[in-house]
Design a protein around this motif. Structure first.
Motif, mmCIF file in Angstrom:
data_model
loop_
_atom_site.group_PDB
_atom_site.id
_atom_site.type_symbol
_atom_site.label_atom_id
_atom_site.label_comp_id
_atom_site.label_asym_id
_atom_site.label_seq_id
_atom_site.Cartn_x
_atom_site.Cartn_y
_atom_site.Cartn_z
ATOM 1 N N LEU A 100 7.508 51.339 4.671
ATOM 2 C CA LEU A 100 6.918 50.050 4.972
ATOM 3 C C LEU A 100 6.483 49.981 6.431
ATOM 4 C CD1 LEU A 100 6.369 47.140 3.868
ATOM 5 C CD2 LEU A 100 8.600 46.507 4.819
ATOM 6 N N ARG A 129 1.263 38.452 8.042
ATOM 7 C CA ARG A 129 1.344 38.725 6.607
ATOM 8 C C ARG A 129 1.378 37.416 5.832
ATOM 9 N NH1 ARG A 129 7.648 40.182 4.917
ATOM 10 N NH2 ARG A 129 8.605 38.387 5.945
ATOM 11 N N ASN A 178 10.968 37.086 -2.433
ATOM 12 C CA ASN A 178 9.804 37.368 -1.599
ATOM 13 C C ASN A 178 8.662 37.802 -2.506
ATOM 14 O OD1 ASN A 178 8.026 37.985 0.444
ATOM 15 N ND2 ASN A 178 9.508 39.135 1.654
ATOM 16 N N LYS A 179 7.690 36.924 -2.691
ATOM 17 C CA LYS A 179 6.538 37.213 -3.549
ATOM 18 C C LYS A 179 5.531 38.032 -2.753
ATOM 19 C CE LYS A 179 7.954 34.657 -7.058
ATOM 20 N NZ LYS A 179 8.256 35.209 -8.386
ATOM 21 N N HIS A 180 5.663 39.349 -2.846
ATOM 22 C CA HIS A 180 4.896 40.250 -1.991
ATOM 23 C C HIS A 180 3.398 40.214 -2.309
ATOM 24 C CE1 HIS A 180 8.617 41.896 -0.504
ATOM 25 N NE2 HIS A 180 9.003 42.232 -1.718
ATOM 26 N N HIS A 181 2.602 40.207 -1.256
ATOM 27 C CA HIS A 181 1.146 40.312 -1.349
ATOM 28 C C HIS A 181 0.708 41.497 -0.484
ATOM 29 C CE1 HIS A 181 1.722 36.283 -2.858
ATOM 30 N NE2 HIS A 181 0.457 36.211 -3.216
ATOM 31 N N PHE A 182 0.144 42.490 -1.128
ATOM 32 C CA PHE A 182 -0.236 43.716 -0.433
ATOM 33 C C PHE A 182 -1.752 43.784 -0.266
ATOM 34 C CE2 PHE A 182 3.717 44.862 -2.726
ATOM 35 C CZ PHE A 182 4.514 45.107 -1.612
ATOM 36 N N TYR A 211 10.922 42.815 -6.120
ATOM 37 C CA TYR A 211 10.741 41.885 -5.012
ATOM 38 C C TYR A 211 12.036 41.778 -4.218
ATOM 39 C CZ TYR A 211 12.901 38.821 -8.514
ATOM 40 O OH TYR A 211 13.722 38.293 -9.475
#
Length: 278
Positions: A165, A171, A240-244, A267
């Motif tokens: 990471l 972010r 944590n709703k990850h957005h990549f 997540y």
């Protein structure tokens, strides 16, 4: 070595109750209350486990009927409704020593006099426990989805051979808030407390420049306790709703922080409790 019966409980889970309050006359707008109610009872239940005797068992079907019958007199705030049910089960049955009533309240948005749409403003929750003497009430909310499109960083974390990471100073931070709060008092303005706690969670999420989701969690819990004196502690669970950021270079396109992939799993799950110091 002896074998003995340990802690146990039983009840009727997920009773779906919908009540329509129609007002005093045809000109008054209708109000909808949409609940999922679960009951759990415990007490002098050894005989039914060890011998199958049911003389001390309040049937779960009776519990279900009680949930609906109590709704006939009006539900009101879910905390008050839960208190009525929890006290009834213990006070009316000699064999029942402890009851827990868990309630989810699903929000609807009014479209007209008698028309509604299901809203996405989070699900209100309440858990009421009663032991024949003392009642404990916990309120809360779940599935409150929030997102900051900037104002969030994550850097300075340990790195080892398995770390891939990258650090970031900008972010997307998104989560579906689940929060529960413990009341310092048994009787209060339940609706007012719920609205104040929910608003505090949203305001703190929006106001906090986040260096970690843990920091945001603490800020949210602190804001609730600062705003609502009726509460003793707040527990939060924040996935944590990850957005990549999507790599568009293979297509000859840049991506200046505009196109993201929203991953649903796995997540990060950040959980913690903020309480008043005794």
């Amino acid at each position: 070595m002896a074998i003995v019966l340990g802690e146990n409980q039983y009840g009727k889970a997920e009773n779906r109750v919908v009540r329509i309050d129609r007002g005093l006359d045809d000109d008054e707008a209708h109000r909808i209350t949409d609940l999922n109610v679960s009951v759990a009872l415990s007490g002098d239940m050894a005989d039914t486990h060890l011998t199958g005797a049911n003389d001390k068992v309040l049937a779960t079907d009776t519990q279900k009927n009680t949930v609906f019958a109590f709704a006939r007199d009006g539900i009101g705030e879910i905390e008050a409704y839960g208190l009525r049910l929890a006290r009834h089960f213990v006070d009316s049955q000699e064999s029942i020593h402890h009851s827990t009533v868990s309630i989810e309240s699903y929000p609807w948005t009014r479209l007209g006099h008698h028309s509604f749409s299901r809203s996405g403003e989070g699900t209100r929750t309440a858990v009421v426990s009663y032991d024949g003497v003392k009642a404990q009430v916990t309120g809360g909310i779940k599935d409150l989805t929030v997102l900051n499109s900037t104002g969030s960083e994550f850097w300075g974390f340990p790195r080892d051979r398995y770390t891939t990471l990258g650090e970031t100073t900008d972010r997307i931070l998104a989560t579906a808030v689940s929060a529960t709060w413990r009341f310092a008092v048994e009787d209060t303005d339940w609706a007012k407390v719920y609205e104040a706690a929910r608003d505090s969670l949203l305001e703190a999420f929006a106001d906090t420049h986040s260096l970690s989701l843990q920091q945001t969690l603490y800020a949210m819990g602190t804001r609730v306790l600062e705003t609502v004196p009726e509460l003793d502690e707040v527990s939060l669970s924040l996935p944590n709703k990850h957005h990549f950021l999507v790599d568009l270079e293979p297509f000859g396109l840049d991506n200046p922080g505009e196109v993201f992939f929203a991953a649903d799993r796995p997540y990060g799950l950040i959980e913690g409790t903020v309480r008043r110091e005794a």
